[in-house]
Motif scaffolding. Sequence first.
Motif, mmCIF file in Angstrom:
data_model
loop_
_atom_site.group_PDB
_atom_site.id
_atom_site.type_symbol
_atom_site.label_atom_id
_atom_site.label_comp_id
_atom_site.label_asym_id
_atom_site.label_seq_id
_atom_site.Cartn_x
_atom_site.Cartn_y
_atom_site.Cartn_z
ATOM 1 N N LEU A 1 25.007 -28.900 11.366
ATOM 2 C CA LEU A 1 25.916 -30.035 11.594
ATOM 3 C C LEU A 1 27.088 -29.941 10.620
ATOM 4 O O LEU A 1 27.129 -30.610 9.593
ATOM 5 C CB LEU A 1 25.162 -31.354 11.423
ATOM 6 C CG LEU A 1 24.012 -31.589 12.411
ATOM 7 C CD1 LEU A 1 23.325 -32.914 12.119
ATOM 8 C CD2 LEU A 1 24.528 -31.565 13.844
ATOM 9 N N SER A 2 28.065 -29.145 10.972
ATOM 10 C CA SER A 2 29.162 -28.829 10.052
ATOM 11 C C SER A 2 30.055 -30.031 9.744
ATOM 12 O O SER A 2 30.760 -30.035 8.728
ATOM 13 C CB SER A 2 30.011 -27.688 10.625
ATOM 14 O OG SER A 2 30.532 -28.048 11.901
ATOM 15 N N ASN A 3 30.059 -31.050 10.596
ATOM 16 C CA ASN A 3 30.905 -32.222 10.372
ATOM 17 C C ASN A 3 30.218 -33.323 9.565
ATOM 18 O O ASN A 3 30.839 -34.338 9.235
ATOM 19 C CB ASN A 3 31.366 -32.809 11.711
ATOM 20 C CG ASN A 3 32.375 -31.930 12.413
ATOM 21 O OD1 ASN A 3 33.319 -31.444 11.787
ATOM 22 N ND2 ASN A 3 32.187 -31.701 13.696
ATOM 23 N N LEU A 4 28.940 -33.128 9.251
ATOM 24 C CA LEU A 4 28.179 -34.166 8.570
ATOM 25 C C LEU A 4 28.658 -34.338 7.127
ATOM 26 O O LEU A 4 28.623 -33.405 6.341
ATOM 27 C CB LEU A 4 26.694 -33.822 8.604
ATOM 28 C CG LEU A 4 25.707 -34.936 8.265
ATOM 29 C CD1 LEU A 4 25.840 -36.100 9.227
ATOM 30 C CD2 LEU A 4 24.274 -34.405 8.274
ATOM 31 N N ILE B 1 14.163 -29.564 0.344
ATOM 32 C CA ILE B 1 15.492 -30.007 0.762
ATOM 33 C C ILE B 1 16.329 -28.775 1.101
ATOM 34 O O ILE B 1 16.490 -27.881 0.266
ATOM 35 C CB ILE B 1 16.172 -30.803 -0.357
ATOM 36 C CG1 ILE B 1 15.335 -32.036 -0.722
ATOM 37 C CG2 ILE B 1 17.582 -31.220 0.060
ATOM 38 C CD1 ILE B 1 15.836 -32.770 -1.950
ATOM 39 N N PRO B 2 16.885 -28.685 2.300
ATOM 40 C CA PRO B 2 17.739 -27.534 2.631
ATOM 41 C C PRO B 2 18.966 -27.491 1.735
ATOM 42 O O PRO B 2 19.395 -28.509 1.170
ATOM 43 C CB PRO B 2 18.139 -27.807 4.086
ATOM 44 C CG PRO B 2 17.128 -28.780 4.605
ATOM 45 C CD PRO B 2 16.734 -29.620 3.427
ATOM 46 N N ILE B 3 19.541 -26.315 1.597
ATOM 47 C CA ILE B 3 20.768 -26.173 0.805
ATOM 48 C C ILE B 3 21.899 -25.568 1.618
ATOM 49 O O ILE B 3 23.022 -25.469 1.130
ATOM 50 C CB ILE B 3 20.532 -25.304 -0.446
ATOM 51 C CG1 ILE B 3 20.067 -23.903 -0.048
ATOM 52 C CG2 ILE B 3 19.556 -25.968 -1.389
ATOM 53 C CD1 ILE B 3 20.064 -22.924 -1.205
ATOM 54 N N ASP B 4 21.643 -25.183 2.847
ATOM 55 C CA ASP B 4 22.662 -24.543 3.665
ATOM 56 C C ASP B 4 23.563 -25.581 4.333
ATOM 57 O O ASP B 4 23.221 -26.762 4.444
ATOM 58 C CB ASP B 4 22.014 -23.668 4.734
ATOM 59 C CG ASP B 4 21.129 -22.586 4.140
ATOM 60 O OD1 ASP B 4 21.507 -22.054 3.080
ATOM 61 O OD2 ASP B 4 20.070 -22.287 4.726
ATOM 62 N N GLY B 5 24.718 -25.119 4.823
ATOM 63 C CA GLY B 5 25.623 -25.975 5.567
ATOM 64 C C GLY B 5 26.022 -27.200 4.756
ATOM 65 O O GLY B 5 26.278 -27.118 3.548
ATOM 66 N N PRO B 6 26.071 -28.362 5.389
ATOM 67 C CA PRO B 6 26.526 -29.571 4.684
ATOM 68 C C PRO B 6 25.582 -30.018 3.576
ATOM 69 O O PRO B 6 25.985 -30.779 2.694
ATOM 70 C CB PRO B 6 26.598 -30.615 5.801
ATOM 71 C CG PRO B 6 25.596 -30.153 6.816
ATOM 72 C CD PRO B 6 25.704 -28.654 6.788
ATOM 73 N N PHE B 7 24.335 -29.541 3.586
ATOM 74 C CA PHE B 7 23.372 -29.941 2.565
ATOM 75 C C PHE B 7 23.766 -29.457 1.172
ATOM 76 O O PHE B 7 23.262 -29.964 0.172
ATOM 77 C CB PHE B 7 21.969 -29.463 2.930
ATOM 78 C CG PHE B 7 21.324 -30.281 4.008
ATOM 79 C CD1 PHE B 7 20.483 -31.341 3.696
ATOM 80 C CD2 PHE B 7 21.583 -30.019 5.339
ATOM 81 C CE1 PHE B 7 19.907 -32.116 4.677
ATOM 82 C CE2 PHE B 7 21.008 -30.781 6.346
ATOM 83 C CZ PHE B 7 20.169 -31.832 6.017
ATOM 84 N N ALA B 8 24.669 -28.511 1.109
ATOM 85 C CA ALA B 8 25.152 -28.032 -0.191
ATOM 86 C C ALA B 8 25.986 -29.090 -0.899
ATOM 87 O O ALA B 8 26.206 -29.000 -2.114
ATOM 88 C CB ALA B 8 25.969 -26.760 -0.002
ATOM 89 N N THR B 9 26.445 -30.101 -0.173
ATOM 90 C CA THR B 9 27.349 -31.104 -0.746
ATOM 91 C C THR B 9 26.697 -32.464 -0.957
ATOM 92 O O THR B 9 27.280 -33.325 -1.621
ATOM 93 C CB THR B 9 28.573 -31.299 0.167
ATOM 94 O OG1 THR B 9 28.164 -31.867 1.423
ATOM 95 C CG2 THR B 9 29.267 -29.971 0.431
ATOM 96 N N PHE B 10 25.499 -32.687 -0.429
ATOM 97 C CA PHE B 10 24.890 -34.013 -0.534
ATOM 98 C C PHE B 10 24.295 -34.222 -1.921
ATOM 99 O O PHE B 10 23.577 -33.360 -2.428
ATOM 100 C CB PHE B 10 23.789 -34.190 0.519
ATOM 101 C CG PHE B 10 24.266 -34.044 1.939
ATOM 102 C CD1 PHE B 10 25.523 -34.464 2.320
ATOM 103 C CD2 PHE B 10 23.434 -33.470 2.907
ATOM 104 C CE1 PHE B 10 25.964 -34.315 3.619
ATOM 105 C CE2 PHE B 10 23.858 -33.329 4.210
ATOM 106 C CZ PHE B 10 25.129 -33.744 4.567
#
Length: 212
Positions: A160-163, A177-186
């Motif tokens: 979900l690149s727009n999340l 907890i995932p770290i890929d995609g938007p999860f790198a910023t949460f």
Amino acid sequence: MACRVFLVSFLLLLAASPAISTNSEGAVLRALKARLSDPSNVLQSWDASLVNPCTWFHVTCDAHNRVIRLDLGNSNVSGPLAPELGHLQDLQYLELYGNNFEGRIPEELGNLKSLISMDLYGNRLEGGIPKSFAKLKSLRFLRLNNNKLSGSIPRELVTLSNLKIFDVSNNDLCGTIPIDGPFATFPLQSFDNNSRLNGPELQGLVPYDFGC
């Protein structure tokens, strides 16, 4: 003559199509209402005799009379979510926070391809986060905090690149907890108070669902 009759019939059908659409959307919303307890009568305006749900309170439509927003935040309603909600193809905002919705989140909500924001926080929802949410490519805000959700965070959500906002704090999630995609910023606060949730996967380890 036959061509003229066909053309007239086609134009009449085309003109009627928004009404057909809004009528079906009204049926979807009435299916939700039928499942809910509504002690404050916030759904009183959801009149089944009206073809167009755009005149109902807590419902917003676009210029084509298609439902784009459902806002029942802090409305004191309770009951399960209706899987029929997945048929609201133009819905952009699903605001159901601060109620007593219970049971599982329907997989069918993953069919809401136009959805920008889903706020289900502050309810009593349980079970897992649907993997079908990975189909919500327009989604920017997903708040599921303060429920009773369990299971792991679906790794499919990394697509979900727009999340921009993701909050699952105060649940009973497990795994990593995932770290890929938007999860790198949460921020880590997005995952607070899930006693069985581990991570993030900082050392490049293979994800492991601890206790899931």
